[in-house]
Design an enzyme around this catalytic site. Structure first.
Site, short mmCIF file in Angstrom:
data_model
loop_
_atom_site.label_atom_id
_atom_site.label_comp_id
_atom_site.label_asym_id
_atom_site.label_seq_id
_atom_site.Cartn_x
_atom_site.Cartn_y
_atom_site.Cartn_z
N ASP A 1 -16.04 -10.48 8.12
CA ASP A 1 -14.58 -10.38 7.99
C ASP A 1 -13.91 -9.95 9.29
O ASP A 1 -12.72 -10.20 9.49
CB ASP A 1 -14.21 -9.40 6.89
CG ASP A 1 -14.44 -9.99 5.50
OD1 ASP A 1 -14.81 -11.18 5.42
OD2 ASP A 1 -14.25 -9.27 4.51
N GLU B 1 0.80 -1.22 0.00
CA GLU B 1 0.00 0.00 0.00
C GLU B 1 0.84 1.28 0.00
O GLU B 1 0.47 2.27 -0.63
CB GLU B 1 -0.96 0.00 1.19
CG GLU B 1 -2.09 -1.01 1.10
CD GLU B 1 -1.69 -2.39 1.61
OE1 GLU B 1 -2.54 -3.30 1.60
OE2 GLU B 1 -0.51 -2.55 2.03
#
Length: 308
Positions: free
Chosen positions: A113, A55
């Protein structure tokens, strides 16, 4: 209009805008199927960059592309994107590179999640940085218009998008206006400020409160930074009570921004509703109920706040 996740509306808008604007490029960190940029990448492969699970590299590349005239959308889950705060701080905020940061899968409503994938601190982090506005659209129409605005915005921006489907709160005549809040339902007893996922629930909560004789004014604060101070202060001055509702930690988010505004300009009783601890795995609707962000929970909190 059927319910649609703002991440899905974002992907559709990007594909449409990219057809006529070759400046638009996308950058992903191995999550293009989830951030909904995969179709853009298939359609315009020379304008899409998947950097893998890197990222910081993605954000740095986006800054470089932005400073050479491209319009880069750097996309990932909000928690992973903001986890590279130091790169955003220097490469985007400090340089004012016009990078369009896109954080998806925000809040506890991503569901099963669990906390490690939930963006619950992203607003707080970006609010701390100069030069980066924060926009959180509430439905498909607002999302697509916000994306179109972001393309033309001359500086950086952070778009906060949902995994879950969002019910429509706007009609076809709606026009997104950056920096302006929008009164969706007038009221005289309490102001409900929200954006994104919880906004529809605030409208439903207002109906429950109306059945008990309370008029709740519901305001869509799509632009979280900078706040529309005039609209918020006007509503707070009228109702005398303010409740903020957000799928984000209660510290540093919309509630924090409103608290700062009210305390400095017009002290007003305020109740902040949001996530008070870590998120967890579970059914999205069940998690909203647990954290008091469903219509019943919001209405109950308002009643307690008003001592009713």
């Amino acid at each position: 209009m059927p319910a649609k996740a703002s991440r899905a509306a974002f992907g559709e808008a990007l594909l449409e805008l990219g057809a006529t604007d070759e400046r638009i490029v996308t950058l992903d960190a191995d999550l293009s199927k989830s951030t909904m940029t995969a179709k853009f990448a298939r359609t315009y492969p020379s304008r899409a960059f998947n950097v893998g699970i890197a990222e910081s590299t993605m954000i740095g590349m986006a800054a470089g592309l932005a400073l050479t005239g491209r319009v880069p959308f750097a996309c990932s889950f909000a928690c992973f994107l903001i986890g590279r705060f130091e790169t955003i701080r220097v490469s985007v905020a400090y340089t004012q590179a016009p990078v369009k940061l896109v954080g998806t899968h925000v809040g506890v409503a991503i569901g099963e999640d669990g906390y490690t994938q939930m963006g619950l601190e992203d607003i707080a982090c970006i609010r701390a940085l100069p030069n980066i506005p924060i926009v959180q659209p509430a439905d498909e129409i607002e999302t697509k218009q916000a994306v179109a605005w972001a393309v033309e915005h001359p500086g950086p921006v952070y778009l906060r998008l949902t995994r879950q489907n969002l019910e429509s709160v706007h009609g076809d005549d709606y026009r997104f206006r950056f920096g302006l809040a929008e009164v969706l339902r007038p009221g005289q007893d309490v102001t409900l400020l929200a954006s994104g996922g919880p906004l529809w629930n605030c409208l439903e909560a207002a109906k429950r409160l109306a059945a008990q004789g309370l008029g709740a004014e519901v305001v869509n604060v799509a632009t979280i930074k900078p706040l529309d101070e005039e609209t918020i202060l006007g509503s707070a001055g009228k109702t005398g009570r303010v409740v903020t509702v957000e799928d984000h930690g209660v510290h540093g988010g919309l509630g924090g921004a409103v608290a700062e505004l009210l305390s400095e300009v017009m002290p007003t009783p305020l109740r902040r509703l949001g996530v008070t601890g870590f998120g967890e795995s579970g059914d999205p609707k069940g998690l909203y109920a647990k954290h008091g962000l469903d219509p019943d929970g919001i209405a109950e909190s308002v009643l307690k706040f008003l001592h009713r």
